[in-house]
Design a protein around this motif. Structure first.
Motif, mmCIF file in Angstrom:
data_model
loop_
_atom_site.group_PDB
_atom_site.id
_atom_site.type_symbol
_atom_site.label_atom_id
_atom_site.label_comp_id
_atom_site.label_asym_id
_atom_site.label_seq_id
_atom_site.Cartn_x
_atom_site.Cartn_y
_atom_site.Cartn_z
ATOM 1 N N THR A 172 0.905 -1.329 0.085
ATOM 2 C CA THR A 172 -0.014 -0.022 0.101
ATOM 3 C C THR A 172 0.827 1.240 0.070
ATOM 4 O OG1 THR A 172 -1.597 -1.261 1.136
ATOM 5 C CG2 THR A 172 -1.841 1.204 1.216
ATOM 6 N N GLN A 228 0.945 2.826 -3.365
ATOM 7 C CA GLN A 228 -0.037 3.985 -3.493
ATOM 8 C C GLN A 228 0.173 5.372 -2.988
ATOM 9 O OE1 GLN A 228 -2.145 3.693 -5.760
ATOM 10 N NE2 GLN A 228 -3.574 5.620 -5.421
ATOM 11 N N ILE A 239 0.475 8.841 -5.097
ATOM 12 C CA ILE A 239 -0.055 10.158 -4.443
ATOM 13 C C ILE A 239 0.967 10.925 -4.407
ATOM 14 C CG2 ILE A 239 -1.831 11.063 -3.146
ATOM 15 C CD1 ILE A 239 -2.843 9.106 -5.156
ATOM 16 N N SER A 278 -5.079 12.820 -0.649
ATOM 17 C CA SER A 278 -4.942 11.717 -1.032
ATOM 18 C C SER A 278 -4.008 10.859 -0.192
ATOM 19 C CB SER A 278 -4.610 11.780 -2.502
ATOM 20 O OG SER A 278 -5.734 12.188 -3.300
ATOM 21 N N CYS A 330 -4.595 7.321 1.875
ATOM 22 C CA CYS A 330 -4.077 6.076 1.703
ATOM 23 C C CYS A 330 -3.163 5.554 3.177
ATOM 24 C CB CYS A 330 -2.687 6.502 0.749
ATOM 25 S SG CYS A 330 -3.210 6.644 -0.754
ATOM 26 N N ASN A 349 -8.795 6.729 -2.718
ATOM 27 C CA ASN A 349 -7.401 6.613 -2.149
ATOM 28 C C ASN A 349 -7.018 5.540 -0.725
ATOM 29 O OD1 ASN A 349 -5.288 7.683 -4.242
ATOM 30 N ND2 ASN A 349 -6.747 9.533 -3.850
ATOM 31 N N GLY A 354 -7.806 2.696 -5.131
ATOM 32 C CA GLY A 354 -6.434 3.147 -5.446
ATOM 33 C C GLY A 354 -5.118 2.204 -5.017
#
Length: 477
Positions: free
Chosen positions: A150, A153, A157, A320, A324, A391, A395
């Motif tokens: 993760t 991501q 971002i 975002s 996340c 997100n 995402g």
């Protein structure tokens, strides 16, 4: 596995080397950062591209989306090439392409040269998007694999945020994105050249990380795999893991090929491949990259100035990242499927609200869309809620699942097909947005994205299976 495999291993701790696992995962996520930066930098350059190359809105859409064609090809070939040359080798190649693309896009004197540079960058983005999470999944233990993947991501971002912030600061320093800045070059050109710095860092960092141990076993390089596993997990666990990886391949240990995606009994494409394609496609059909690529254009279309629109992008990027972080905390506790389902529901509701706001827009004296204060507030809040839900769910989770859901033997091929589907969908959504904007308007376009979000709720419920806590050798096709 025979003990002789461990006689040549490098000195290692007796226990899992968590610090090393995190460090090499972070290096891989630099590919995600560049993925985000390269995707987001175009956001602030649309006006400059339009004026410099004297392009219509349709041509601008094609120019903006040109990178995505390279992404689709890069994702497809990266999956296949990574089965031949290795995950690390593909990431190194992508770092070089990122660097060359940044230099070329900023220096382009014609639309054709610009498109060529962006397609080159697209190859890099496509490769990094599928190989980085796969690499992380293949080196990280199951109990925190989701969290590390993760971070990819967050890096994406983070790259978008840095691109938005860089665009805003450069445009502000020059006065406008089309005005000259350093060396008498327009600010929009410097927006691309800023990518040279992280690209160089990515290349150098990759020289210090090992190859994926699971790739090495698939290629029958067991001694090297034992060395890497011992560095990461210690001798005792490395022995067990090497035996388990070998056992998962024992019945069919051959060079991976695309035909492996077909079930040997029925001859049909394996169901897991269709699920991967569905995840990859729905992630784009909800329209998230319209916000990323056309955010500045979108907010200017409803009355915000260029500087205000770019500043809204910066805020959206920060939001975002926060979303996340929520995914990082929950993905290995709640699971992948629940996060996807919650995200689909949240996106569907917020997109419907955005559609309602744009449907109530009026026209100003210049013939441009204008929102009343209540509708403007609704659009701004709902759009950012949508970004937050995306997100914290689709995402990061889509990339996590693509990196881990396929069995070892078909991981590269599965990623090739799913990655190509993701970027092809991305291209279709991106290139169609200017056309939709001129045809059915913002409300119509966002209504379509809302409908896709609604359908994704049922897709997740019916077809997606949980992968939390499973070792990669337990994945079924």
């Amino acid at each position: 596995m025979d003990n002789v495999l461990f006689e040549r291993t490098v000195p290692a701790k007796a226990e899992e080397n968590t610090r090393l696992i995190v460090q090499i995962s972070c290096v891989a996520t630099l590919g995600g950062f560049l993925f985000g930066f390269d995707s987001g930098v175009i956001n602030g350059t649309v006006e400059g591209l339009s004026r410099t190359f004297q392009a219509s809105s349709t041509v601008v859409g094609l120019v903006v989306a040109s990178m995505l064609l390279g992404c689709a090809l890069g994702a497809f070939f990266a999956g296949r090439v990574s089965d031949l040359w290795g995950r690390r080798a593909v990431l190194i190649i992508s770092s070089v392409l990122f660097l060359l693309s940044a230099l070329g896009a900023g220096a382009a004197g014609t639309a054709l040269l610009f498109v060529a540079a962006r397609v080159m960058g697209g190859f890099a983005v496509g490769a990094a998007s599928v190989i980085a999470p796969a690499y992380i999944a293949e080196v990280a233990p199951a109990r925190y694999r989701g969290r590390l993947a993760t971070v990819q991501q967050i890096a994406i971002i983070g790259g978008l945020f840095c691109a938005f912030l860089s665009n805003y600061l450069l445009a502000k320093a020059a006065g406008a994105s089309t005005d000259a800045l350093w060396l008498n070059q327009a600010a929009w050109r410097w927006m691309f050249w800023m990518q040279v710095l992280p690209s160089s860092l990515f290349f150098v960092s990759l020289l210090f990380i090992p190859e994926s141990p699971r790739y090495l076993v698939v290629r029958k390089r067991d001694v090297e795999a034992a060395e890497v596993l011992t560095r990461l997990y210690g001798v005792s666990k490395a022995r067990t893991m090497l035996a388990e990886i070998g056992a998962s391949l024992a019945h069919d240990r051959h060079r991976p090929r695309l035909s492996d995606l077909r079930d040997k009994v029925s001859g049909k494409i394996r169901p897991i491949v269709w699920v991967g394609v569905g995840l990859a496609t729905f992630q784009q059909l909800v329209g998230i990259n319209v916000v990323f690529y056309y955010g500045a254009v979108l907010w200017q279309a409803v009355g915000f100035s260029e500087n205000d629109a770019l500043l809204i992008n910066v805020f959206s990027g920060a939001l975002s990242i926060a979303a996340c972080l929520v995914a990082v905390m929950l993905i290995d506790k709640v699971g992948r499927k629940p996060l996807l389902w919650i995200g689909s529901v949240g996106m569907a509701i917020s997109l419907i609200l955005v559609t309602v706001a744009f449907a109530n827009a009026g026209m100003d004296a210049n013939g441009k869309l204008a929102l009343s204060h209540p509708m403007g507030t609704l659009a701004l809040v709902a759009a950012n809620v949508y970004v937050a839900f995306f997100n914290m769910s689709w995402g990061p989770v889509m990339w996590v699942m693509l990196g881990e859901m396929f069995p070892n033997q078909i991981r590269g091929s599965g990623l090739a097909v799913a990655g190509a589907a993701q970027w092809t969908s991305n291209f279709a959504i991106t290139v169609s947005f200017p056309i939709l904007l001129g045809g059915i308007g913002l409300a119509g376009a966002y209504g379509l994205y809302a409908a896709a979000a609604v359908v994704s709720v049922f897709f997740v419920q019916r077809y997606v299976h949980e992968t939390r806590g499973k070792e990669l050798e337990q994945m079924e096709g």
